[in-house]
Design a protein around this motif. Structure first.
Motif, PDB file in Angstrom:
ATOM      1  N   ASP A  47      11.735  98.336  74.245  1.00 47.75           N
ATOM      2  CA  ASP A  47      12.154  99.313  75.245  1.00 47.75           C
ATOM      3  C   ASP A  47      13.522  99.893  74.849  1.00 47.75           C
ATOM      4  O   ASP A  47      14.183  99.359  73.957  1.00 47.75           O
ATOM      5  N   GLY A  78      15.401 102.109  84.168  1.00 49.76           N
ATOM      6  CA  GLY A  78      14.105 101.411  84.131  1.00 49.76           C
ATOM      7  C   GLY A  78      13.514 101.382  82.729  1.00 49.76           C
ATOM      8  O   GLY A  78      12.612 100.591  82.454  1.00 49.76           O
ATOM      9  N   ASN A 116       8.871  89.111  83.733  1.00 43.86           N
ATOM     10  CA  ASN A 116       8.269  89.998  84.716  1.00 43.86           C
ATOM     11  C   ASN A 116       6.834  89.540  84.897  1.00 43.86           C
ATOM     12  O   ASN A 116       6.213  89.034  83.953  1.00 43.86           O
ATOM     13  N   ARG A 139       4.211  91.332  85.417  1.00 46.43           N
ATOM     14  CA  ARG A 139       3.466  92.596  85.360  1.00 46.43           C
ATOM     15  C   ARG A 139       3.705  93.225  84.000  1.00 46.43           C
ATOM     16  O   ARG A 139       4.504  92.732  83.209  1.00 46.43           O
ATOM     17  N   GLY A 189       5.233  96.049  81.468  1.00 47.57           N
ATOM     18  CA  GLY A 189       6.490  96.799  81.454  1.00 47.57           C
ATOM     19  C   GLY A 189       6.220  98.284  81.601  1.00 47.57           C
ATOM     20  O   GLY A 189       5.154  98.775  81.258  1.00 47.57           O
ATOM     21  N   ASP A 190       7.197  98.989  82.108  1.00 50.25           N
ATOM     22  CA  ASP A 190       7.140 100.441  82.177  1.00 50.25           C
ATOM     23  C   ASP A 190       8.448 100.932  81.572  1.00 50.25           C
ATOM     24  O   ASP A 190       9.504 100.649  82.140  1.00 50.25           O
ATOM     25  N   GLU A 235       6.835 100.220  78.412  1.00 50.00           N
ATOM     26  CA  GLU A 235       6.131  99.552  77.311  1.00 50.00           C
ATOM     27  C   GLU A 235       4.619  99.716  77.402  1.00 50.00           C
ATOM     28  O   GLU A 235       3.908  99.797  76.400  1.00 50.00           O
TER      29      GLU A 235
HETATM   30  N1  GLY Z   1      10.788  98.293  80.854  1.00 47.44           N
HETATM   31  C1  GLY Z   1      11.247  97.107  81.458  1.00 47.44           C
HETATM   32  C2  GLY Z   1      10.514  96.715  82.659  1.00 47.44           C
HETATM   33  O1  GLY Z   1       9.439  97.191  82.947  1.00 47.44           O
HETATM   34  O2  GLY Z   1      11.016  95.846  83.378  1.00 47.44           O
END
Ligand code: GLY
Ligand code: AMP
Length: 421
Positions: free
Chosen positions: A209, A223, A282, A284, A286-287, A289
């Motif tokens: 990221d 984020g 996390n 879940r 990644g966002d 990723e």
């Molecule tokens: N890109 C990091 C996250 O989703 O926490």
């Protein structure tokens, strides 16, 4: 065929729905609440768990949860009670993300490598501790704070200010009732995401990221401003080590404590001197990723999510991935991660076709057939390439076709990956 309900409204959820819709086993894909790029949007917010369950029951959907908030509220427990098919961890399992203190104590008692730490509620004691340490520290609010509750400190004064911000000014409310003070680990960061059914875990592709707002990792955390996959930061040897000493150990230790983790397990990894440390979990994907990872996935995502929910991942072959690299460049609104304008009209979306790049929407909305900005992170332009350089070039050439008044993006997404080729 089964209809699917994707819970969430970001780029991650658009990518999950996009990939699921390619499965011959999936019928309609609904999004709750979705965004300007998703179809079949249902006007239910991610924290309206009973309404989501009612919708899934009425429409016989299999539900896939994107973000952490409904997971930490127990959406999966609720759906399980009602016998509704759902992918994701239960509330107990999601504590890995929803309480950083819980996660750190869990790692400590199970010998999972992470930075040494102490927990404080009293600001004076926290400051005493900081004074007594020889290394720089990171201060973390315990609970969910939309990615803002972590302050990386470069001096003792930074640490005192962070302690005041969280414990005295209570800037994160209840999420900051207690803090972690931990050693700052200076190394290279990467994301390791696996899929588990509670018994075994299989790796997704690796990724990296870009968390800071400006090029060369300058400025405040966001984020995530872009990501690429795979990443050379995690070579095969290191991947094996992370899988064994972190991912498998996490799943097994949870199990021995009576917790079955079904879902995506994301370990934010810092690599220092070749050794991996868990910065955070996390519960879940990644966002952003998720976007480059899923565009590289050849296997049927639905099969894997269903097998995770059913506890049958051991029956599945390992996931097959395109050899190509993928890059996602996040197009944001100027001002993000602080305040930013909304309602700018976005043009050029129809100039990008899927052979060139896939444009995943995040902070957008559709009004009178126009796509308008509606959030800080607006789009994730995601492209494949035969090399990382090629993927970078493809993502940026597509990103250049799209514009709006306050568009901003980093110009160096993927560049740090070139060091590892
Ligand atoms: N890109 C990091 C996250 O989703 O926490
Ligand atoms: P998080 O919101 O938990 O993802 O943390 C935000 C960022 O803070 C991470 O992506 C890291 O860059 C940084 N960070 C967290 N913990 C540490 C640590 N112990 N040492 C150095 N950097 C850290």
């Amino acid at each position: 065929m089964v209809d699917v309900l994707v819970v969430g409204s970001g780029g991650r959820e658009h990518a999950i729905g996009w990939k699921l819709s390619k499965s011959p086993k999936v019928g309609k894909v609904f999004f709750a609440p979705g965004n300007g790029g998703t179809k079949n949007n249902v006007p239910i917010q991610v924290d309206e768990i009973d309404k989501l369950a009612d919708f899934a029951a009425k429409n016989s959907c299999f539900t896939v949860v994107g973000p952490e908030v409904p997971l930490s509220m127990g959406i999966v427990d609720k759906f399980n009670e009602r016998n509704l098919g759902i992918f994701g961890p239960t509330r107990n399992a999601a504590q890995l993300e929803s309480s950083k203190i819980w996660a750190k104590m869990f790692m400590k008692r199970n010998n999972i490598p992470t930075a040494p730490f102490e927990v404080f509620e009293d600001p004076a004691l926290a400051k005493e501790y900081v004074k007594s340490q020889s290394y720089d520290v990171v201060i973390k609010a315990d609970g969910l704070a939309a990615g803002k509750g972590v302050i990386v400190c470069g001096s003792k004064q930074d640490a005192f200010d962070a302690i005041d911000l969280i414990l005295v000014k209570q800037s994160f409310g209840a999420a900051g009732k207690r803090i972690i003070v931990e050693e700052r680990i200076d190394g290279v960061e990467a994301s390791y995401i696996a899929l588990s059914d509670g018994s075994i875990a299989i790796p997704m592709a690796t990724s990296q990221d870009h968390k800071r707002i400006f090029d060369d990792d300058k400025g405040p955390n966001t984020g995530g401003m872009g990501a690429y996959s795979p990443t050379g930061v995690i070579d095969n040897n290191l991947a094996e080590k992370i899988q064994k000493d972190i991912i498998n150990k996490t799943i097994e230790s949870l199990r021995s404590e009576g917790i079955t983790f079904k879902g995506f397990l994301y370990a934010g990894i810092m690599v220092r001197d070749g050794e991996p440390y868990v910065l955070e979990y996390n519960a879940r994907m990644g966002d952003p990723e998720c976007q480059p990872i899923l565009i590289r996935m050849d296997s049927d995502l639905f099969d894997y999510l269903k097998s995770s929910a059913d506890g049958e991942l051991s029956k599945m072959p390992s996931i097959s991935w395109k050899k190509q690299s993928a890059v996602c460049v996040v197009l944001a609104s100027k001002g993000y991660p602080e305040s930013y304008p909304k309602n700018d009209e976005i043009t050029g979306l129809d100039m990008v076709d899927e052979n060139h790049a896939v444009v995943f929407h995040a902070g957008t909305k559709l009004e009178n057939n126009k796509v308008l900005t509606n959030g800080g992170r607006v789009l994730g332009v995601t492209a494949l390439g035969d090399s990382l350089q090629g993927a970078i070039a493809n993502a940026y050439s597509a990103a250049g076709l799209i514009s709006w008044k306050n568009k901003y993006c980093r110009m160096d997404i993927g560049k740090k990956g070139l060091l590892y080729l």
